[in-house]
Design a protein around this motif. Structure first.
Motif, PDB file in Angstrom:
ATOM      1  N   VAL A 152      29.593 -38.650 -37.995  1.00  0.00           N
ATOM      2  CA  VAL A 152      30.745 -38.395 -39.043  1.00  0.00           C
ATOM      3  C   VAL A 152      32.107 -38.400 -38.309  1.00  0.00           C
ATOM      4  CG1 VAL A 152      32.134 -37.161 -40.363  1.00  0.00           C
ATOM      5  CG2 VAL A 152      28.769 -37.083 -41.194  1.00  0.00           C
ATOM      6  N   TRP A 153      32.406 -38.330 -36.922  1.00  0.00           N
ATOM      7  CA  TRP A 153      33.551 -38.216 -37.156  1.00  0.00           C
ATOM      8  C   TRP A 153      34.095 -39.262 -35.425  1.00  0.00           C
ATOM      9  CZ3 TRP A 153      32.558 -32.690 -38.727  1.00  0.00           C
ATOM     10  CH2 TRP A 153      33.448 -33.121 -39.918  1.00  0.00           C
ATOM     11  N   PHE A 154      32.613 -39.183 -34.784  1.00  0.00           N
ATOM     12  CA  PHE A 154      33.576 -40.196 -33.775  1.00  0.00           C
ATOM     13  C   PHE A 154      33.092 -41.843 -33.752  1.00  0.00           C
ATOM     14  CE2 PHE A 154      32.963 -34.842 -33.059  1.00  0.00           C
ATOM     15  CZ  PHE A 154      34.385 -35.131 -32.290  1.00  0.00           C
ATOM     16  N   GLY A 155      31.578 -41.569 -34.190  1.00  0.00           N
ATOM     17  CA  GLY A 155      30.747 -43.671 -34.027  1.00  0.00           C
ATOM     18  C   GLY A 155      30.267 -43.147 -33.207  1.00  0.00           C
ATOM     19  N   ARG A 156      29.303 -42.223 -32.157  1.00  0.00           N
ATOM     20  CA  ARG A 156      28.690 -42.096 -31.202  1.00  0.00           C
ATOM     21  C   ARG A 156      27.675 -41.490 -31.167  1.00  0.00           C
ATOM     22  NH1 ARG A 156      32.205 -42.618 -26.521  1.00  0.00           N
ATOM     23  NH2 ARG A 156      30.667 -41.256 -25.142  1.00  0.00           N
ATOM     24  N   THR A 163      37.985 -39.783 -42.194  1.00  0.00           N
ATOM     25  CA  THR A 163      39.187 -38.652 -42.443  1.00  0.00           C
ATOM     26  C   THR A 163      38.319 -37.612 -41.979  1.00  0.00           C
ATOM     27  OG1 THR A 163      39.595 -38.280 -44.641  1.00  0.00           O
ATOM     28  CG2 THR A 163      39.884 -40.536 -43.274  1.00  0.00           C
ATOM     29  N   LEU A 164      39.875 -36.916 -41.538  1.00  0.00           N
ATOM     30  CA  LEU A 164      39.124 -35.524 -41.350  1.00  0.00           C
ATOM     31  C   LEU A 164      38.462 -34.727 -42.724  1.00  0.00           C
ATOM     32  CD1 LEU A 164      38.669 -32.684 -39.483  1.00  0.00           C
ATOM     33  CD2 LEU A 164      40.910 -32.435 -39.863  1.00  0.00           C
ATOM     34  N   LEU A 165      39.278 -35.362 -43.727  1.00  0.00           N
ATOM     35  CA  LEU A 165      38.721 -34.499 -44.271  1.00  0.00           C
ATOM     36  C   LEU A 165      37.386 -35.050 -45.508  1.00  0.00           C
ATOM     37  CD1 LEU A 165      42.337 -33.634 -46.638  1.00  0.00           C
ATOM     38  CD2 LEU A 165      40.910 -31.587 -45.828  1.00  0.00           C
ATOM     39  N   GLY A 166      37.579 -36.848 -45.258  1.00  0.00           N
ATOM     40  CA  GLY A 166      36.425 -37.604 -46.218  1.00  0.00           C
ATOM     41  C   GLY A 166      34.926 -36.844 -44.757  1.00  0.00           C
ATOM     42  N   GLY A 167      35.385 -36.902 -43.811  1.00  0.00           N
ATOM     43  CA  GLY A 167      34.228 -37.042 -43.517  1.00  0.00           C
ATOM     44  C   GLY A 167      33.453 -35.146 -43.456  1.00  0.00           C
ATOM     45  N   ALA A 168      34.495 -33.807 -43.940  1.00  0.00           N
ATOM     46  CA  ALA A 168      33.828 -32.546 -43.943  1.00  0.00           C
ATOM     47  C   ALA A 168      33.312 -32.952 -45.055  1.00  0.00           C
ATOM     48  CB  ALA A 168      34.951 -31.591 -43.767  1.00  0.00           C
ATOM     49  N   ALA A 169      34.075 -34.230 -46.131  1.00  0.00           N
ATOM     50  CA  ALA A 169      32.723 -33.549 -47.377  1.00  0.00           C
ATOM     51  C   ALA A 169      31.600 -34.218 -47.093  1.00  0.00           C
ATOM     52  CB  ALA A 169      33.908 -34.713 -48.250  1.00  0.00           C
TER      53      ALA A 169
END
Length: 691
Positions: free
Chosen positions: A52-56, A345-351
């Motif tokens: 979600v956040w790191f693409g790894r 994004t931070l919020l998008g990933g949290a969603a």
């Protein structure tokens, strides 16, 4: 997030792992191991967060493969020790009842998401993946795509993460047979079952690991999905299951092993480019880390890692891990598609994670719990009932995907049979004859975006183009053998896409046209590389192609003179050396400048937005002056051609020119548009050759 198979797995890359199924009780040796439930939770959280956040890639899937080998081996061995044999039907039926319902629900939801949010040009390929996922062979579908040059840049679909479930499904078929063979051997030679099985599994581990190291070094894109290259991870878990009860390190050592393994697991994805190195020996890092945690077990110490792993919220996540992984990837892909973002994004990933947890909980309670309630009565605890439940969930997936594919194919056939009138679809002719624009009627774009990837020339359709893994030149000969002039078309796919126009010109003037092209293989004397390694198939192909050229001795060779990348244009290393070599052979060279590489995929852009938005300056990827024209040592046999203006008039690369779709992906033009380039190609070739 879009990257090729040589980079970080993202929605642009098909190498996204799936998670192993969860169990209400994780048992080995008859005892409950709560820390394994926590380990599963850590692994699935790492996988989801990294995606979600790191693409790894985190290495979490390798942990799940090890756990599968560990748990299934323990279960089968105890079954044989208790019953004297493996009950194949009962074993597979229980697995089907536990795995298929949740997977089927996500596959159906994934198809719905495809219909709502993904462009129609991708539907057919994604439906093939749906059926492959449902029947547990998607890893092989993705492996073939990973080595298919024309498919490897395709964006990842919402269901590609099922590939590791396919490997697991194949393991579930193999392992009961292996345990049965071990039991037979044990009775024949008088060995304990566990020792007999340990010999077989250790041999399989060594064989698979050796193969994995070899194939990862030679073709990592294929190895990533290869069951044989992954089997050692499952075998390592099996070995651990057979010896774990004999491993009794002191408490202090187990405390150290637990924390060291946990830290090593968490740091794996941060310190290693997992996606480009695995599954060779480097995958011993996450699997070894998980092995340490399992050996550490329940330490009984307040300082042990098991205190964290048996934390109730973490164990709750472990129980949801199967459903959580099934849901998080399709939700992420749809979020990125809808927002048009490359990363969350931070919020998008949290969603995304929040929605994943909610759907995972609902799936766990409604689907998994519902199946359990359905089969709870005594008369329903049979293998037949379990199989029936799995079939009831699986059939709709296969039926919907197949009927949808048939409808798409029928629509495609209707479009292909349409007669494309030159007045309605002039394509590149409007560049040379701007007055045509004033009378150009409105008409649907052709080829339709859904058909664009299949809009290939006869050169491809008749097998004249060598694939990425092929070493043999496929020589296709058109025109009279005694023609006054012979032209050879040689190079990679971005040379091959000119074939429709070149073929028409050759036929019109009675030339002999001989072609042999290969995906991803630039025709130069420098050593070709792929994924940082020597591209051996290309080197072999080039040597044979050059021998064919020397024997053919054509009047001229038509090839690419430059290569456009996302932000630059170069004369590739080894090109000029090849031209000098052809000069020594007395063969003229006609160098075609490469076309611009677009930041968008032509067909998909056209479906997702208005055509006027799908445009890009040619200057993004092309130099102001042809780099080949600036060479000081240009051989005397070389004539350079630049037809960029006929594809990107006035320096603007539009998705549609003259009602015809120009590019079907980032860098290849459609055969339909290439055919409309015939007048421009004819003029350029006649001037270059003087024929």
């Amino acid at each position: 997030m879009s990257e090729t198979t040589t980079g970080i797995p993202t929605p642009g890359d098909p190498r996204i792992p799936a998670v192993i199924d969860t169990r209400r009780a994780v048992r080995t040796g008859g005892g409950f191991r709560p820390e394994i439930e926590g380990l599963r939770a850590v692994a699935v959280l790492l996988v989801a967060v990294y995606h979600v956040w790191f693409g790894r890639v985190s290495g979490g899937v390798d942990v799940f493969l090890l756990l599968t080998g560990f748990l299934i081996t323990g279960s089968l061995v105890r079954a044989v020790e208790r019953d004297g044999r493996v009950r194949f039907v009962a074993f597979w039926a229980r697995l089907a009842k536990r795995l298929v319902p949740s997977a089927a629900v996500v596959l159906l939801a994934g198809m719905a998401a495809m219909y709502v949010w993904l462009p129609g040009s991708r539907w057919e390929g994604l439906l093939v993946e749906v059926r492959a996922a449902a029947l547990y062979h998607e890893n092989w579908t993705l492996a073939h795509n990973a080595v298919d040059y024309l498919a490897r840049e395709a964006a990842a679909g919402p269901l590609q993460h099922f590939w590791s479930l396919s490997i697991q499904g194949q393991f579930y078929l193999l392992w009961p047979v292996l345990v049965t063979i071990a039991a037979f051997m044990a009775t024949r030679v008088g060995l304990p079952l566990r020792r007999s099985l340990l010999v077989l599994v250790t041999a399989l581990f060594a064989l698979s690991l050796s193969y994995s190291v070899y194939i990862t070094a030679h073709d990592q894109a294929w190895a990533y999905f290869d069951t044989g290259a992954r089997l050692w991870e499952l075998s390592l878990g099996a070995i651990l299951a057979l010896v774990v009860t004999e491993l009794r390190p002191p408490t202090r050592v187990r405390v150290f092993l637990g924390w060291f393994g946990l830290v090593a697991l968490v740091s794996c994805g941060l310190l290693l480019q997992v996606s480009t190195l695995f599954p060779g020996y480097v995958a011993l890092w996450p699997t070894g880390a998980a092995l340490m945690v399992i050996v550490a077990g329940g330490t009984g110490s307040r300082f042990g890692a098991d205190r964290l792993l048996t934390w109730r919220p973490l164990m709750s996540v472990g129980r949801l891990s199967y459903a959580l992984y099934l849901w998080h990837w399709p939700i992420l892909v749809c979020y990125l598609e809808v927002t048009g973002r490359q990363t969350a994004t931070l919020l998008g990933g949290a969603a995304v994670l929040g929605a994943s947890f909610v759907l995972a909980w609902i799936t766990h309670r409604a689907v998994e719990g519902g199946v359990d309630r359905l089969t709870r009565p005594e008369h329903r605890r049979t293998s037949g009932w379990s199989v029936m439940v799995a079939v009831l969930f699986l059939v709709p997936v296969l039926a919907v995907s197949q009927l949808w594919s048939q409808r798409l194919e029928g629509e495609r056939v209707e479009r292909v049979q349409e007669v494309i009138e030159p007045e309605t679809y002039p394509g590149a002719r409007v560049v040379a004859e701007p007055d045509l624009l004033t009378v150009l009627p409105e008409a649907p774009v052709r080829p339709a975006p859904a058909d664009a990837q299949e809009d290939l020339s006869s050169h491809h359709q008749e097998g004249c183009h060598s694939t990425l893994v092929s070493e043999e030149p496929v020589v296709c000969d058109r025109g009279p053998a005694d023609a006054e002039h012979t032209l050879a078309l040689v190079g990679a796919s971005r040379t091959a896409h000119w074939y429709p126009a070149v073929e028409k010109v050759a036929a019109e003037h009675g030339w002999r046209l001989v072609s042999f092209t290969k995906s991803g293989c630039p025709f130069g004397l420098a050593t070709a590389t792929k994924d940082g390694e020597v591209f051996q198939e290309c080197e072999t192909w080039k040597a044979k192609a050059l021998a064919e050229l020397e024997e053919l001795n054509p009047d001229a060779v038509l090839l690419s003179s430059t290569r456009a990348f996302a932000d630059r244009e170069v004369v590739q290393e080894g090109y000029t050396e090849m031209w000098w070599h052809l000069n020594d052979l007395g063969i003229d060279v006609i160098g075609l400048r490469d076309l611009p590489r677009l930041p968008y995929r032509g067909a998909e852009c056209l479906e997702s937005t208005d055509a006027v938005e799908c445009t890009s300056p040619a200057a993004i990827s092309l130099d102001e002056v042809d780099p080949a024209a600036r060479l000081e040592d240009l051989p005397p046999n070389v004539t350079l051609l630049d037809l960029t203006e006929h594809v990107c008039p006035d320096g603007a690369c539009d998705a549609v020119v003259g009602n015809v779709l120009v590019y079907w992906d980032h860098s290849h033009i459609t055969a339909t548009y290439a055919a409309t380039l015939t007048p421009a190609v004819e003029s350029a070739l006649l001037e270059a050759t003087g024929w």
